[in-house]
Write a protein that holds these residues in place. Structure first.
Motif, PDB file in Angstrom:
ATOM      1  N   ARG A 186       0.829  -1.199   0.000  1.00 15.00           N
ATOM      2  CA  ARG A 186       0.000   0.000   0.000  1.00 15.00           C
ATOM      3  C   ARG A 186       0.866   1.252   0.000  1.00 15.00           C
ATOM      4  NH1 ARG A 186      -4.281   1.525   4.865  1.00 15.00           N
ATOM      5  NH2 ARG A 186      -4.888   3.591   4.090  1.00 15.00           N
ATOM      6  N   ARG A 187       0.425   2.293  -0.715  1.00 14.11           N
ATOM      7  CA  ARG A 187       1.105   3.578  -0.727  1.00 14.11           C
ATOM      8  C   ARG A 187       0.101   4.685  -0.431  1.00 14.11           C
ATOM      9  NH1 ARG A 187       5.291   5.485  -4.962  1.00 14.11           N
ATOM     10  NH2 ARG A 187       5.761   6.730  -3.111  1.00 14.11           N
ATOM     11  N   ALA A 218      10.874   4.183   6.763  1.00 19.09           N
ATOM     12  CA  ALA A 218       9.967   3.027   6.704  1.00 19.09           C
ATOM     13  C   ALA A 218      10.738   1.826   6.171  1.00 19.09           C
ATOM     14  CB  ALA A 218       8.763   3.324   5.809  1.00 19.09           C
ATOM     15  N   TRP A 277       1.921   5.448   3.736  1.00 21.40           N
ATOM     16  CA  TRP A 277       2.550   4.135   3.619  1.00 21.40           C
ATOM     17  C   TRP A 277       3.666   4.162   2.579  1.00 21.40           C
ATOM     18  CZ3 TRP A 277       1.086  -0.098   6.548  1.00 21.40           C
ATOM     19  CH2 TRP A 277      -0.116   0.002   7.234  1.00 21.40           C
ATOM     20  N   GLY A 314       3.581  -0.557   1.682  1.00 28.13           N
ATOM     21  CA  GLY A 314       3.121  -1.474   2.714  1.00 28.13           C
ATOM     22  C   GLY A 314       3.776  -1.320   4.065  1.00 28.13           C
ATOM     23  N   SER A 315       4.744  -0.436   4.195  1.00 31.14           N
ATOM     24  CA  SER A 315       5.433  -0.219   5.469  1.00 31.14           C
ATOM     25  C   SER A 315       4.998   1.101   6.085  1.00 31.14           C
ATOM     26  CB  SER A 315       6.952  -0.203   5.266  1.00 31.14           C
ATOM     27  OG  SER A 315       7.417  -1.464   4.849  1.00 31.14           O
ATOM     28  N   ALA A 316       4.741   1.059   7.385  1.00 32.80           N
ATOM     29  CA  ALA A 316       4.319   2.259   8.096  1.00 32.80           C
ATOM     30  C   ALA A 316       5.521   3.175   8.341  1.00 32.80           C
ATOM     31  CB  ALA A 316       3.679   1.882   9.422  1.00 32.80           C
TER      32      ALA A 316
END
Length: 253
Positions: free
Chosen positions: A41-42, A65, A118, A121-123
């Motif tokens: 996810r972005r 991230a 995001w 996919g990384s917070a």
């Protein structure tokens, strides 16, 4: 035979220590090594960056991230965002590898109202948050640092220059930021000059192309870099600086 075994253990044990952190990130799910990066996810917002409408004052922020795939066990991707007083959007600066591999400059500049979304996919983690007059004073110097980045048309995942090399360059160029990049920002120590300022601009480091070195700084503490994996201690936090795991504060809830 005993001599061979002894020297083998001397070489293998330090390597195992360096790889223990990355292995722990995979085992605990901190790093998702299975999901392809293009499925991550972005965008969106984690609420770290105030909206320009609600916060007209100047803002300077730096984020990090986890990268995607197996590299996420070792490293983070960092970027910076800034908004002068009264601006209706942030300017987000970062170096992105796929841009280079597609034949364009890896140094990207984007106008956005949400620089804290995001990353595949990384917070994002907020690494620096400067506001008001101090941020306004730093913005012109940040622009100068971006313009003086030595590798706007080149990218290399390891040992650099990569996204973290760029962010560290801004930190060195604008030491009033006091930017403390985590040990997982692999590439932050990449320098052609062996002796230079630390990425925070507040200390000194010796580095052989970012693959071997040591730094000492009030911001970063003491950090040793072996093959891009950094291990150290920050006595002022106090915190441990560990490969894969990043900054760890023992005893802090």
């Amino acid at each position: 035979m005993r001599t061979i075994l002894r020297w083998t253990m001397r070489l293998v044990l330090p390597l195992l220590v360096l790889l223990a952190g990355p292995a722990a990130t995979v085992a605990t799910g901190m790093a998702d090594v299975d999901q392809p990066w293009w499925q991550g996810r972005r965008g969106g917002s984690f609420g770290h960056a105030p909206t320009p409408e609600a916060h007209p004052d100047a803002v300077v922020q730096v984020y990090g991230a986890r990268t995607r795939g197996w590299r996420g066990a070792f490293a983070v991707h960092t970027w910076l965002a800034m908004k002068p007083e009264g601006a209706d959007a942030y300017t987000r600066y970062e170096v992105i590898g796929w841009r280079y591999f597609r034949g364009t400059s890896p140094l990207a500049e984007q106008q956005t109202a949400q620089p804290d979304g995001w990353w595949f996919g990384s917070a994002p983690a907020l690494l620096l948050d400067l506001r008001g007059g101090a941020a306004e004073a730093a913005i012109p110097r940040i622009r100068e640092a971006v313009a003086s980045y030595a590798y706007p048309d080149f990218y290399r995942t390891w040992p650099g220059p990569n996204s973290n090399t760029f962010t560290a360059h801004v930190g060195r160029s604008v030491p009033e930021l006091g930017l403390d990049l985590p040990p997982t920002a692999i590439g932050k120590d990449f320098r052609l000059v062996p002796v230079d300022l630390s990425p925070s601009g507040g200390g000194l480091q010796f580095s052989i192309l970012g693959a071997l070195g040591v730094l000492v700084s009030p911001e970063e503490g003491l950090e040793v870099n072996v093959l891009g994996l950094s291990l150290g201690i920050d006595p002022l936090e106090p915190a441990l600086r560990l490969p894969g795991l990043g900054l760890v504060w023992p005893g802090r809830e």
